[in-house]
Design a protein around this motif. Structure first.
Motif, short mmCIF file in Angstrom:
data_model
loop_
_atom_site.label_atom_id
_atom_site.label_comp_id
_atom_site.label_asym_id
_atom_site.label_seq_id
_atom_site.Cartn_x
_atom_site.Cartn_y
_atom_site.Cartn_z
N GLY A 29 -65.80 -45.97 69.94
CA GLY A 29 -66.55 -44.84 69.37
C GLY A 29 -65.80 -44.21 68.22
N LEU A 30 -66.54 -43.97 67.16
CA LEU A 30 -65.97 -43.34 65.96
C LEU A 30 -66.58 -41.94 65.91
CD1 LEU A 30 -64.18 -44.64 63.81
CD2 LEU A 30 -66.28 -45.28 62.60
N VAL A 31 -65.74 -40.93 66.12
CA VAL A 31 -66.27 -39.57 66.26
C VAL A 31 -65.78 -38.68 65.13
CG1 VAL A 31 -66.46 -37.58 67.81
CG2 VAL A 31 -66.20 -39.86 68.76
N GLY A 32 -66.69 -37.92 64.57
CA GLY A 32 -66.31 -36.95 63.54
C GLY A 32 -67.53 -36.17 63.10
N VAL A 33 -67.28 -35.01 62.52
CA VAL A 33 -68.38 -34.17 62.05
C VAL A 33 -69.04 -34.84 60.84
CG1 VAL A 33 -67.36 -32.03 62.92
CG2 VAL A 33 -66.85 -32.78 60.58
N SER A 60 -70.66 -41.28 66.03
CA SER A 60 -71.42 -40.12 66.50
C SER A 60 -70.67 -38.87 66.10
CB SER A 60 -71.55 -40.18 68.02
OG SER A 60 -72.16 -39.00 68.50
N HIS A 61 -71.38 -37.76 65.97
CA HIS A 61 -70.66 -36.51 65.78
C HIS A 61 -70.45 -35.80 67.12
CE1 HIS A 61 -74.93 -35.66 65.11
NE2 HIS A 61 -74.69 -34.49 65.65
N LEU A 62 -70.90 -36.42 68.21
CA LEU A 62 -70.79 -35.81 69.53
C LEU A 62 -69.82 -36.59 70.40
CD1 LEU A 62 -74.61 -35.33 70.08
CD2 LEU A 62 -72.96 -33.56 69.41
N LEU A 63 -68.69 -36.01 70.69
CA LEU A 63 -67.71 -36.70 71.53
C LEU A 63 -68.26 -36.97 72.94
CD1 LEU A 63 -64.89 -37.88 71.91
CD2 LEU A 63 -64.06 -35.60 72.47
#
Ligand code: ATP
Length: 234
Positions: free
Chosen positions: A36-40, A190-193
């Motif tokens: 998963g690649l997570v960030g705003v 996703s922007h949602l962890l």
């Protein structure tokens, strides 16, 4: 491909004019993991994904996918990859069935029975014109295109933004787990962890073009809220 990593990103910096979209990014994605690649929004997830797909070239640093430079050999890499972009660009004038037949010609491994099965499970009407599909149906059609050639690497860019909740929760999770169990690799952003947490084995947190954490999920427990709500200043 070295050390069983499907993706190896080393010291990648990408500038757009004076804007630094990726800043010395290092990332390794082992085969068979759900990553998963997570960030705003604006953190650099899509830019990073486009480097992995060979759609953008790094200003400096190196990208290897299956041990190859995807920007130097996009066709050789893309034939082994399934990609669902945030807003899949599909030809509106085609019917869904035509879209699948057309795409099939590009992929030696295309599995027509599997495409049919996915299409049925997503309730896609093969007679419908692509331009008449809703956003969710378009994302489902894009997902069939990303999966039907049974890619070794599946890359989903913010799949939940286009997919409706039912597809997102159930089908997507089932698809992702099945792919990983088959020893194939999934990268999704996703922007949602909390969304990533439910399916991913490993995550990278990306903030203003920098990877601020990369590793197994249990290692970030605790920093969870701080990191999803607002990234700390350096
Ligand atoms: P989103 O969820 O909004 O897509 P993201 O994390 O995928 O966010 P990117 O689209 O990769 O973010 O963008 C990272 C940064 O790079 C942003 O500041 C964006 O404005 C900038 N950027 C991306 N593509 C370009 C481009 N072609 N020209 C100029 N700046 C760009």
């Amino acid at each position: 491909e070295s050390d069983g990593n499907v993706i190896e990103v080393a010291g990648v910096t990408r500038r757009f004019g004076s804007k630094v979209a990726l800043d010395d990014v290092r990332l390794e994605v082992p085969r068979g993991t759900v990553f998963g690649l997570v960030g705003v929004n604006g953190a650099g997830k899509t830019t990073l994904i486009k480097h992995v797909l060979g759609l953008l070239r790094a200003t400096s640093g190196s990208v290897r996918v299956f041990g190859r430079d995807p920007a130097a050999d996009p066709a050789g890499v893309l034939v082994r990859v399934g990609y669902l972009s945030e807003e899949p660009e599909l030809p509106g004038w085609m019917r869904v069935g035509e879209l699948f037949r057309y795409t099939r010609a590009f992929y030696p491994n295309w599995d027509p029975a599997f495409a049919e099965e996915l299409s049925r499970s997503f309730a896609l009407d093969s007679r419908a014109k692509v331009k008449h599909l809703s956003k969710g149906q378009r994302a489902r059609a894009g997902l069939v295109l990303a999966l039907a050639h049974r890619p070794e690497l599946l890359v989903l860019d913010e799949p939940s933004s286009g997919l409706d909740p039912i597809v997102r929760q159930d089908i997507l999770r089932a698809i992702i787990r099945t792919i990983a169990e088959e020893g194939r690799t999934v990268v999704f952003s996703s922007h949602l962890l909390h969304e990533v947490e439910r399916v991913a084995d490993r995550v990278a947190l990306i903030d203003r073009g920098r990877v601020v954490f990369s590793g197994a999920l249990d290692q970030i427990k605790g920093t969870h809220h701080r990191l999803t709500l607002r990234f700390p200043e350096p």
